[in-house]
Design a protein around this motif. Structure first.
Motif, mmCIF file in Angstrom:
data_model
loop_
_atom_site.group_PDB
_atom_site.id
_atom_site.type_symbol
_atom_site.label_atom_id
_atom_site.label_comp_id
_atom_site.label_asym_id
_atom_site.label_seq_id
_atom_site.Cartn_x
_atom_site.Cartn_y
_atom_site.Cartn_z
ATOM 1 N N PHE A 180 0.836 -1.197 0.000
ATOM 2 C CA PHE A 180 0.000 0.000 0.000
ATOM 3 C C PHE A 180 0.872 1.248 0.000
ATOM 4 C CE2 PHE A 180 0.971 -0.753 4.440
ATOM 5 C CZ PHE A 180 1.200 0.521 4.935
ATOM 6 N N VAL A 181 0.272 2.360 -0.394
ATOM 7 C CA VAL A 181 0.911 3.668 -0.280
ATOM 8 C C VAL A 181 -0.055 4.592 0.450
ATOM 9 C CG1 VAL A 181 1.912 5.632 -1.492
ATOM 10 C CG2 VAL A 181 2.187 3.339 -2.433
ATOM 11 N N ALA A 182 0.478 5.327 1.423
ATOM 12 C CA ALA A 182 -0.343 6.264 2.197
ATOM 13 C C ALA A 182 0.272 7.654 2.136
ATOM 14 C CB ALA A 182 -0.432 5.811 3.658
ATOM 15 N N PRO A 183 -0.533 8.701 1.941
ATOM 16 C CA PRO A 183 -0.005 10.070 1.933
ATOM 17 C C PRO A 183 0.446 10.488 3.332
ATOM 18 C CG PRO A 183 -2.385 10.105 1.859
ATOM 19 C CD PRO A 183 -1.984 8.664 1.704
ATOM 20 N N ARG A 184 1.196 11.575 3.401
ATOM 21 C CA ARG A 184 1.792 12.032 4.665
ATOM 22 C C ARG A 184 0.736 12.286 5.738
ATOM 23 N NH1 ARG A 184 3.461 12.413 8.716
ATOM 24 N NH2 ARG A 184 5.297 13.435 9.587
ATOM 25 N N SER A 185 -0.454 12.647 5.355
ATOM 26 C CA SER A 185 -1.505 12.934 6.333
ATOM 27 C C SER A 185 -1.962 11.698 7.092
ATOM 28 C CB SER A 185 -2.712 13.573 5.627
ATOM 29 O OG SER A 185 -3.238 12.688 4.643
ATOM 30 N N GLN A 186 -1.600 10.512 6.603
ATOM 31 C CA GLN A 186 -2.087 9.269 7.195
ATOM 32 C C GLN A 186 -1.095 8.615 8.161
ATOM 33 O OE1 GLN A 186 -5.150 7.573 6.744
ATOM 34 N NE2 GLN A 186 -5.839 9.469 5.804
ATOM 35 N N TRP A 187 0.073 9.174 8.344
ATOM 36 C CA TRP A 187 1.052 8.532 9.218
ATOM 37 C C TRP A 187 1.877 9.561 9.987
ATOM 38 C CZ3 TRP A 187 6.103 9.753 7.668
ATOM 39 C CH2 TRP A 187 6.282 10.114 6.321
ATOM 40 N N VAL A 188 2.490 9.101 11.067
ATOM 41 C CA VAL A 188 3.348 9.948 11.886
ATOM 42 C C VAL A 188 4.752 9.348 11.922
ATOM 43 C CG1 VAL A 188 1.468 10.810 13.315
ATOM 44 C CG2 VAL A 188 2.705 8.760 14.024
ATOM 45 N N SER A 206 10.976 5.307 12.399
ATOM 46 C CA SER A 206 9.801 4.454 12.235
ATOM 47 C C SER A 206 8.603 5.298 11.815
ATOM 48 C CB SER A 206 9.470 3.726 13.541
ATOM 49 O OG SER A 206 10.512 2.843 13.906
ATOM 50 N N VAL A 207 7.722 4.665 11.052
ATOM 51 C CA VAL A 207 6.459 5.261 10.626
ATOM 52 C C VAL A 207 5.328 4.495 11.304
ATOM 53 C CG1 VAL A 207 4.894 5.389 8.653
ATOM 54 C CG2 VAL A 207 7.239 6.227 8.432
ATOM 55 N N ARG A 208 4.369 5.232 11.852
ATOM 56 C CA ARG A 208 3.243 4.587 12.540
ATOM 57 C C ARG A 208 1.925 5.030 11.919
ATOM 58 N NH1 ARG A 208 3.466 4.663 18.832
ATOM 59 N NH2 ARG A 208 4.899 2.934 18.319
ATOM 60 N N MET A 209 1.044 4.058 11.726
ATOM 61 C CA MET A 209 -0.300 4.332 11.218
ATOM 62 C C MET A 209 -1.310 3.751 12.197
ATOM 63 S SD MET A 209 0.323 3.470 7.152
ATOM 64 C CE MET A 209 -1.340 3.892 6.682
ATOM 65 N N THR A 210 -2.318 4.544 12.537
ATOM 66 C CA THR A 210 -3.341 4.133 13.493
ATOM 67 C C THR A 210 -4.723 4.323 12.872
ATOM 68 O OG1 THR A 210 -1.906 4.819 15.334
ATOM 69 C CG2 THR A 210 -4.232 4.441 15.829
#
Length: 407
Positions: A180-188, A206-210
């Motif tokens: 998958f690819v997620a834009p910057r608004s979707q991860w911290v 590290s990149v985190r998605m919640t």
């Protein structure tokens, strides 16, 4: 491709050439050398360097022309990458592993996804190959993704994140991977980088998605980049008419890792050259080291090994392009592994040049904390811990290459 005829955006500098963009990278080497300590202290390169990279067109080298990129190709990208690494390993690593994934996105995803991903022209997309976290079907379509992905080099200035996760297991079978690819608004980005032995400034946070929503067009069930099968064609080859968006992706990753090794070795050789000019031999006759017969041989051996590694890398890149141009059927797993094996041996030459000639003869004062050679040695040592390049390629992939002889 005639972007004007298609009424598509032109890049910021329509007349820019690959040679010019490589020259811009070369011009930045002295400044990158000077700012290495600052980069390590911060954990990533500075905002002004990031802005310079954008103005120089570095983030658009692999972005398709259709979307305002330069589409200069893999060889131009590798030359820029190893040039920046030559100046500062951390800076070059962070840039390369952020900008390189434009090739993957332009190869694997369809037109709807690419139009969205490349809408801003500059594309910086950290990525990890190891699946982490989970993806479950969302009620309104797409996927709900949760997880943390370490070693996401390029995260500080990332516009997107490309990751692998796992979908729910069904019918007693193992879970299926999801790209998958997620834009910057979707991860911290987590503040968890900078304590490693080397590459401390590579922005490999590290990149985190919640509970993030990934729409269907930005997800590819069952796809793993390093095992991607391009033999039946790719969305990118069809969309752009450029075979480089239909090449072997595992081999491209190997080319990229090899360019890191060559760039670091070039940086070490630069430092060694300065040492030979500035320091004298330890016993009579006391002369500048570059005049000493033994140092002349040690330097020339290292020079030749690193030059051979660079030549092998660039030839492998040309083979990669040629294979892709032959058509989808030529982009086999065997051709992928053959090029990856060349990259591994080229990197080995760089490690041997540093370990057998440059470091042992430079002297302990040359590897004091903060010295350029000390930093490059730490960075190269950290590159050698890259599991995909130094462990999996060296074992599983090379065995598979030999096994292909039976087919």
């Amino acid at each position: 491709m005639n972007t004007a005829a298609l009424d598509l955006p032109a890049p910021p500098e329509p007349g820019l050439t690959p040679e010019q963009v490589i020259a811009r990278a070369e011009a930045m080497i002295p400044e990158l050398v000077e700012r290495q300590a600052e980069v390590e202290e911060r954990g990533f390169y500075a905002e002004d360097i990031h802005e310079r990279f954008a103005r120089n067109g570095f983030y658009r080298i692999l972005v398709p022309r259709r979307y305002g990129g330069y589409e200069f190709g893999v060889e131009a990208f590798l030359r820029v990458a190893m040039t920046l690494v030559r100046g500062c390993s951390s800076t070059g690593w962070m840039y390369s592993l952020g900008a390189s994934h434009a090739l993957m996105a332009a190869t694997v995803f369809d037109e709807q996804a690419q139009a969205e991903l490349f809408s801003c022209g500059d594309f910086i997309c950290p990525s990890t190959a190891v699946p982490n976290g989970t993806a479950v079907p969302a009620a309104d379509g797409g996927w709900t993704v949760n997880g943390t992905w370490p070693y996401s080099s390029g995260a500080p200035y990332g516009t997107h994140f490309m990751g692998h996760t796992l979908m729910p297991a069904e019918g007693g079978q193992p879970p299926t991977p999801l790209l998958f690819v997620a834009p910057r608004s979707q991860w911290v980005r987590l503040d968890d980088w900078g304590q490693q032995l080397g590459l401390r400034g590579s922005g490999s946070h590290s990149v985190r998605m919640t509970n993030c929503h990934v729409p269907d067009h930005l997800a590819r069930p069952g796809v793993v980049i390093v095992d991607y099968d391009a033999t039946s064609g790719t969305p990118g080859r069809t969309l752009h008419g450029n075979p480089e968006y239909g090449g072997a992706l595992h081999a491209f990753i190997s080319l990229l890792n090899c360019s890191m090794a060559v760039g670091m070795a070039r940086g070490a050789l630069d430092a060694y050259e300065d040492l030979l000019r500035d320091r004298t031999t330890m016993v009579p006759p006391v002369v500048p080291r570059y005049q000493d017969r033994d140092y002349q041989l040690w330097y020339s051996d290292a020079f030749g090994m690193i030059g051979a590694a660079e030549a092998a890398l660039l030839n492998a890149a040309q083979q990669w392009r040629h294979t892709a141009a032959l058509g989808p059927a030529a982009v086999t797993r065997e051709s992928d592994l053959r090029l990856s094996a060349i990259c591994l041996q080229a990197a080995n030459l760089c490690w041997e040049a540093m370990g057998n000639y440059i470091l042992p003869t430079a002297g302990s004062s040359a590897i004091r904390h903060g010295e350029r050679l000390e930093r490059v040695w730490r960075d190269m040592s950290t590159l050698r811990t890259h599991a995909g390049f130094s462990v999996l390629l060296r074992t599983i992939a090379l065995r598979e290459l030999a096994q292909s002889l039976a087919r």
